[in-house]
Design a protein around this motif. Structure first.
Motif, PDB file in Angstrom:
ATOM      1  N   SER A  47       0.828  -1.204   0.033  1.00 31.16           N
ATOM      2  CA  SER A  47      -0.005   0.000  -0.053  1.00 31.16           C
ATOM      3  C   SER A  47       0.827   1.345  -0.052  1.00 31.16           C
ATOM      4  O   SER A  47       1.708   1.524   0.653  1.00 31.16           O
ATOM      5  CB  SER A  47      -0.945   0.003   1.277  1.00 31.16           C
ATOM      6  OG  SER A  47      -1.384   1.373   1.813  1.00 31.16           O
ATOM      7  N   ASP A 204      -5.620   3.728  -6.661  1.00 33.44           N
ATOM      8  CA  ASP A 204      -6.903   3.951  -6.438  1.00 33.44           C
ATOM      9  C   ASP A 204      -7.159   4.989  -5.387  1.00 33.44           C
ATOM     10  O   ASP A 204      -8.180   5.596  -5.149  1.00 33.44           O
ATOM     11  CB  ASP A 204      -7.468   2.653  -6.031  1.00 33.44           C
ATOM     12  CG  ASP A 204      -6.722   1.457  -5.336  1.00 33.44           C
ATOM     13  OD1 ASP A 204      -5.735   2.114  -4.938  1.00 33.44           O
ATOM     14  OD2 ASP A 204      -7.158   0.364  -5.024  1.00 33.44           O
ATOM     15  N   THR A 231      -6.094   0.960 -10.157  1.00 35.24           N
ATOM     16  CA  THR A 231      -5.710  -0.514  -9.820  1.00 35.24           C
ATOM     17  C   THR A 231      -4.559  -0.484  -8.818  1.00 35.24           C
ATOM     18  O   THR A 231      -4.427  -1.360  -8.251  1.00 35.24           O
ATOM     19  CB  THR A 231      -5.598  -1.376 -11.081  1.00 35.24           C
ATOM     20  OG1 THR A 231      -4.369  -0.648 -11.831  1.00 35.24           O
ATOM     21  CG2 THR A 231      -6.918  -1.716 -11.884  1.00 35.24           C
ATOM     22  N   GLY A 232      -4.002   0.595  -8.650  1.00 36.19           N
ATOM     23  CA  GLY A 232      -2.939   0.640  -7.697  1.00 36.19           C
ATOM     24  C   GLY A 232      -1.691   1.532  -8.223  1.00 36.19           C
ATOM     25  O   GLY A 232      -1.429   1.531  -9.431  1.00 36.19           O
ATOM     26  N   SER A 233      -0.579   1.917  -7.148  1.00 40.10           N
ATOM     27  CA  SER A 233       0.119   2.799  -7.886  1.00 40.10           C
ATOM     28  C   SER A 233       1.075   2.397  -8.771  1.00 40.10           C
ATOM     29  O   SER A 233       1.500   2.852  -9.531  1.00 40.10           O
ATOM     30  CB  SER A 233       1.036   3.272  -6.564  1.00 40.10           C
ATOM     31  OG  SER A 233       0.067   4.046  -5.597  1.00 40.10           O
ATOM     32  N   SER A 234       1.370   0.838  -8.436  1.00 41.39           N
ATOM     33  CA  SER A 234       2.468   0.199  -9.133  1.00 41.39           C
ATOM     34  C   SER A 234       2.094   0.021 -10.770  1.00 41.39           C
ATOM     35  O   SER A 234       2.820   0.028 -11.567  1.00 41.39           O
ATOM     36  CB  SER A 234       2.759  -1.196  -8.888  1.00 41.39           C
ATOM     37  OG  SER A 234       3.077  -1.310  -7.448  1.00 41.39           O
TER      38      SER A 234
END
Lengths: 315, 320
Positions: A47, A204, A231-234
């Motif tokens: 996270s 997100d 969907t996420g930082s990565s």
């Protein structure tokens, strides 16, 4: 037989209702017991909020490692921490400033209250950057998409963009430029773009802010269509610049990350990435907890297990 | 005239045969398609799942299969930089939770089915059947939200009553309750069909021999339907083992040590796969396929075991 059964059912229902009633009253009247163990709540190691929090409290090694945390910690997502701290009187957790509500208590950090004003004036220390990343020049589905993306990034740096970011609970970087003063540089926004789709993705945590930004920018730029899939930082890097993913169906034109770029992500040329805002992270406790503020050191000691009961921190 | 008729008959049968052949091909290709998906999915999970054990994971190092299956800490060291993953304690807690939830859902489900099929008056049975079928089709996330919003609080308050400091209600007990709620409809629906298809003559025979209604229900009807009821239990176990979303909302994300304490936090194979899945890369991503592989093996072994028990339990005169 039927009668007995229906009476039994009614009794069972009655008992369960009474049980519910009793339980609710027990909690609201109970008082805070300082000798109780601190229940430590955290996000999982992937996270961005966890990275922001752990780095902010001087416990960076805990950003990606569970082994250094106090024994018996709990892993939950943002909403999970928020709702469980609302129940658990002896819990401590952290969420982003924009999700703080009146069901929990946000703690002041190093003596500074967790408010938007204090993040803008840079006194509140527990915060993380909101970053954007673009595809390489000429690597867009069309020249129009590329021009719209460039206009959008310019918009992020204007006071118009800043207002929208601030309205969403994140904190925009200071700016004096207005969109009206620079829109002449972006011819693409004069034409009708209603048949052009621009794909946004990544963190997100930034989705709410990003959607508000595109909703405001679409009418300013020929009513292009903004497609959001966060969907996420990565994925900010993966879906815009990773050769294996960027050209698949999940590829994006603009990716957002709620942390500083790292590792392979930094190999992307600096012109393709930048910061749009700050997001503050707030340590939260149950409303019954008398604590009103913590220091970075307090939080570190709670998360690494030096402090195990609530008496430790108040003493 | 007769020759003509024979010709006609021949024509119609040959036409019928062609239709049969076409139908056979259509059915077969549908079967091959659906069966091949299983192999494709299992194959992909297998290929990705063995990566952590066969490669050095871009410099992080190979994961040891033995310690992966036996250890009791999910990950020692830094994510993306450590290869010390283990799920031994999670395999055990997954099975423990599944057994406990079955211990609640199985008796409740079967008794509900018996009530609906044999005892309840027809109109009530009809209503109850609809209710149970609706319950069975409720998506798991809804059960999860109910768990996070209601059960966590109930378990937290219950712990406080008995003087135990619960971690916000996140516990084995909450997981078991959520899973039991989810599996009861499955078990009820299938058991009810099994109970209803027990031959009426067996029931009447029992009553004629002087057995009471209750004796007949428990000793004759339930034991005649036991094969179907067993199938219900197998499907219930399958749902418990495979549930991720609802469980992860109430499990608490335990990362180390086996705990059989009902009020302590836990993790299951599915929650460990789900938590962080959307944001992770490299070995931390691939290892989730390995967990998936282990989960598939656990489900396969459980099913084989249960099916062999089911064969031994046998079938008594049941109308098909």
């Amino acid at each position: 037989m039927k009668k007995i059964l229906s009476i039994l059912t009614m009794l069972l229902l009655g008992v369960s209702l009474i049980a519910c009633g009793e339980k609710t009253t027990t909690v609201s009247t109970s008082s805070f017991d300082e000798t109780k163990t601190i229940n430590v709540y955290t996000r999982d190691t992937t996270s961005g909020t966890r990275t922001g929090f752990m780095e902010g409290i001087g416990f960076a090694e805990a950003a990606t490692s569970d082994s250094v945390l106090v024994e018996g910690f709990l892993i939950k997502d943002n909403t999970g921490i928020l709702s469980t701290i609302g129940i658990d009187e002896y819990g401590i957790g952290y969420v982003s400033l924009s999700s703080v509500n009146n069901t929990i208590k946000g703690l002041s950090f190093n003596g500074v209250a967790p408010t938007e004003a204090n993040v803008i004036n840079d006194t509140y220390g527990l915060k993380r950057p909101f970053m954007w990343m673009l595809r390489a020049d000429g690597d867009y589905p069309s020249q129009d998409v590329e021009d719209i993306v460039n206009a959008f990034v310019a918009f992020l740096g204007t006071t118009d963009g800043g207002d929208i970011i601030n309205n969403q609970g994140a904190i925009a970087l200071p700016s004096t430029t207005t969109w009206d003063s620079i829109k002449a540089n972006h011819d693409v926004c004069i034409q009708d773009n209603s048949d052009i789709t621009v794909r946004f993705g990544g963190s997100d945590s930034i989705q709410k802010v990003a959607q508000a930004l595109t909703a405001a920018f679409m009418p300013k730029c020929g009513n292009f269509v903004a497609e959001h899939d966060h969907t996420g930082s990565s994925d900010a890097y993966k879906r815009t610049n990773d050769p294996a993913i960027k050209d698949t169906s999940v590829g994006k034109d603009v990716g957002f990350a709620s942390r500083n770029f790292r590792g392979a992500e930094l190999e992307v040329p600096a012109i393709q990435r930048g910061q749009l805002a700050w997001d503050a992270i707030v340590a939260i406790v149950n409303l019954n907890n008398p604590l009103t503020g913590v220091t970075a050191e307090d939080l570190k000691k709670m998360y690494d297990g030096t402090y195990t009961t609530w008496a430790d921190i108040q003493g | 005239m007769i020759a003509e008729a024979k010709k006609l008959q021949f024509r119609s049968t040959s036409k019928g045969k062609i239709t049969d052949k076409i139908a056979k091909i259509i059915f077969m290709s549908a079967t091959i398609l659906s069966a091949s998906f299983i192999f494709v999915i299992a194959g992909i999970v297998l290929v990705r799942g063995v990566i952590p054990f066969t490669t050095d994971n871009l410099g992080v190092g190979r994961v040891s299969l033995f310690s992966f299956l036996t250890g009791d800490i999910w990950l020692i060291g830094e994510t993306f930089a450590s290869n010390l993953y283990s799920i031994g304690f999670i395999i055990i807690s997954t099975l423990f939770i599944t057994l406990l939830s079955l211990a609640i859902s199985f008796p409740v489900g079967v008794l509900t089915a018996l009530f609906i099929a044999k005892i309840a008056p027809k109109p009530l049975a009809k209503v109850l059947r609809t209710v149970i079928e609706t319950l069975a089709s409720i998506p798991s996330i809804v059960f999860g939200l109910f768990g996070a919003g209601v059960i966590l609080k109930l378990v937290y308050d219950f712990s406080a009553l008995i003087g135990y400091q619960s971690k916000g209600g996140n516990s084995i007990l909450s997981v078991v309750i959520v899973l039991a709620l989810m599996t009861i409809p499955t078990i009820t629906t299938i058991s009810e069909v099994a109970i209803r298809s027990v031959d009426k003559s067996i029931e009447q025979g029992s009553l004629a021999l002087g057995a009471s209604k209750t004796q007949t229900n428990f000793k004759v009807i339930l034991s005649s339907a036991k094969s179907g009821i067993f199938t219900a239990a197998i499907l219930g176990i399958g749902r418990s083992l495979g549930e991720a979303t609802a469980v992860s909302l109430v499990a608490g994300g335990r990362r180390a040590g086996i705990s059989f304490d009902l009020l302590d936090t836990t993790s299951t194979l599915t929650t460990i796969m789900l938590e962080g899945l959307k944001e992770t890369t490299g070995i931390d991503y691939d290892i989730r396929f390995s967990v998936g592989l282990v989960l598939m093996v656990v489900i396969l072994l459980t099913n084989l075991l249960l099916n062999s028990i089911k064969r031994r339990v046998g079938v008594v005169n049941v109308k098909e």
